[in-house]
Design an enzyme around this catalytic site. Structure first.
Site, short mmCIF file in Angstrom:
data_model
loop_
_atom_site.label_atom_id
_atom_site.label_comp_id
_atom_site.label_asym_id
_atom_site.label_seq_id
_atom_site.Cartn_x
_atom_site.Cartn_y
_atom_site.Cartn_z
N GLU A 126 16.20 7.47 1.93
CA GLU A 126 14.83 7.40 2.49
C GLU A 126 13.85 8.10 1.55
O GLU A 126 12.76 7.57 1.26
CB GLU A 126 14.80 8.08 3.87
CG GLU A 126 13.39 8.12 4.44
CD GLU A 126 13.23 9.08 5.62
OE1 GLU A 126 14.18 9.22 6.40
OE2 GLU A 126 12.14 9.66 5.74
N SER A 266 22.85 7.78 14.57
CA SER A 266 23.61 6.55 14.31
C SER A 266 25.02 6.64 14.89
O SER A 266 25.94 5.97 14.43
CB SER A 266 23.64 6.25 12.80
OG SER A 266 24.04 7.39 12.09
#
Ligand code: F3S
Length: 282
Positions: A126, A266
């Site tokens: 990211e 996640s």
């Protein structure tokens, strides 16, 4: 003695991961097979499931074999997007809207003449992506001292954060920069790009940690947000980061009555249920 187990209120997939998985499921239905550029999420169980469904990971653009590739929820730089398009590969974009916000914030700051500082882990996909949106006029770091060296003579500093960082640490970092960089005519613009799900998740995990004897944080060992969650909980109670139920050690629970469960963004519900079932056995 029977263990009393309580789950944190925010647990399981976050909105961005659910959204990415829905987009991919639809894409596989349409195209048969899809490759993701880098891991879609940092969770082995999810990746294995995706592989079974025909979704494989390509480590870089040159590795993409088919003509459809998905960008992960972590996003990529505009250069990588261009590289994919130059190979005539169709892009399926699962970049999380919160990450997109950070990318656009970086792009706007650079256009407005600011040197961009990203509070984050330099090697994380990211962060690499956001650096790309800041067109080289930027630095990613968690150390105030590195900013001092990198900013050069720039008096206009734009500060933002990787979406999954701990808010209090971001605030401390910003204060540190203000202390040395707010001098005559300097301008500092701060944009809060921390994900709201992460804020809620960290807050509820910490509330729970304060009520129990021990915390289990379930998620990928290489998942940044799971590690941050475990770090926060460990500041108030013994806390263990586990990826799977078989990592549980009975010795951790000696003298323990209440156990709290939190998870990274996640972590599938199935994995959480497996951990709960294993705790029942203990
Ligand atoms: Fe997006 Fe926040 Fe999840 S940035 S991928 S909603 S942790």
């Amino acid at each position: 003695m029977r263990l009393c187990v309580e789950r944190a209120r925010e647990i399981g997939f976050c909105f961005g991961v659910k959204r990415a998985l829905d987009i991919l499921e639809k894409a596989v239905g349409e195209h048969g097979k899809v490759e993701t550029l880098g891991a879609l999420v940092h969770n082995e169980q999810v990746l294995k499931k995706l592989q079974k469904a025909g979704i494989n990971v390509a480590l870089n653009v040159a590795d993409i074999k088919g003509n459809v590739a998905a960008i992960s929820s972590h996003g990529v730089s505009p250069e990588i997007e261009d590289e994919i398009r130059r190979r005539n590969i169709e892009i399926i974009d699962t970049t999380c809207p919160c990450v997109r916000r950070a990318q656009i914030a970086a792009q706007r700051l650079v256009k407005a003449g600011f040197f961009v500082i990203i509070f984050g882990d330099t090697g994380h996909p990211e962060v690499k992506g956001i650096l790309g949106w800041a067109k080289g006029k930027s630095l990613a770091t968690r150390e105030v001292e590195s900013v001092l060296e990198a900013k050069g003579s720039s008096r206009r500093l734009g500060i933002l954060s990787q979406t999954t960082q701990i808010p209090e640490q971001f605030t401390g970092f910003v204060k540190g920069i203000i202390d040395f960089a707010l001098t005559k005519d300097a301008e500092i613009r701060i944009i809060d790009t921390i994900c709201p799900d992460i804020r809620r998740r960290q807050r509820t995990a910490l509330d729970l940690a304060n009520k129990v004897d021990l915390m289990l944080v379930i998620g990928g060992h290489n998942s940044a947000n799971t590690r941050h969650l475990a770090e926060l909980c460990a500041a108030v109670r013994p806390a263990y980061l586990i990826e799977k139920a078989d990592e549980l050690e009975p010795s951790w629970f000696h003298g323990c009555q209440k156990v709290g469960i939190a998870s990274g963004t996640s972590t599938p519900e199935e994995t959480i249920e497996e951990v709960l079932a294993r705790l029942e056995e203990l």
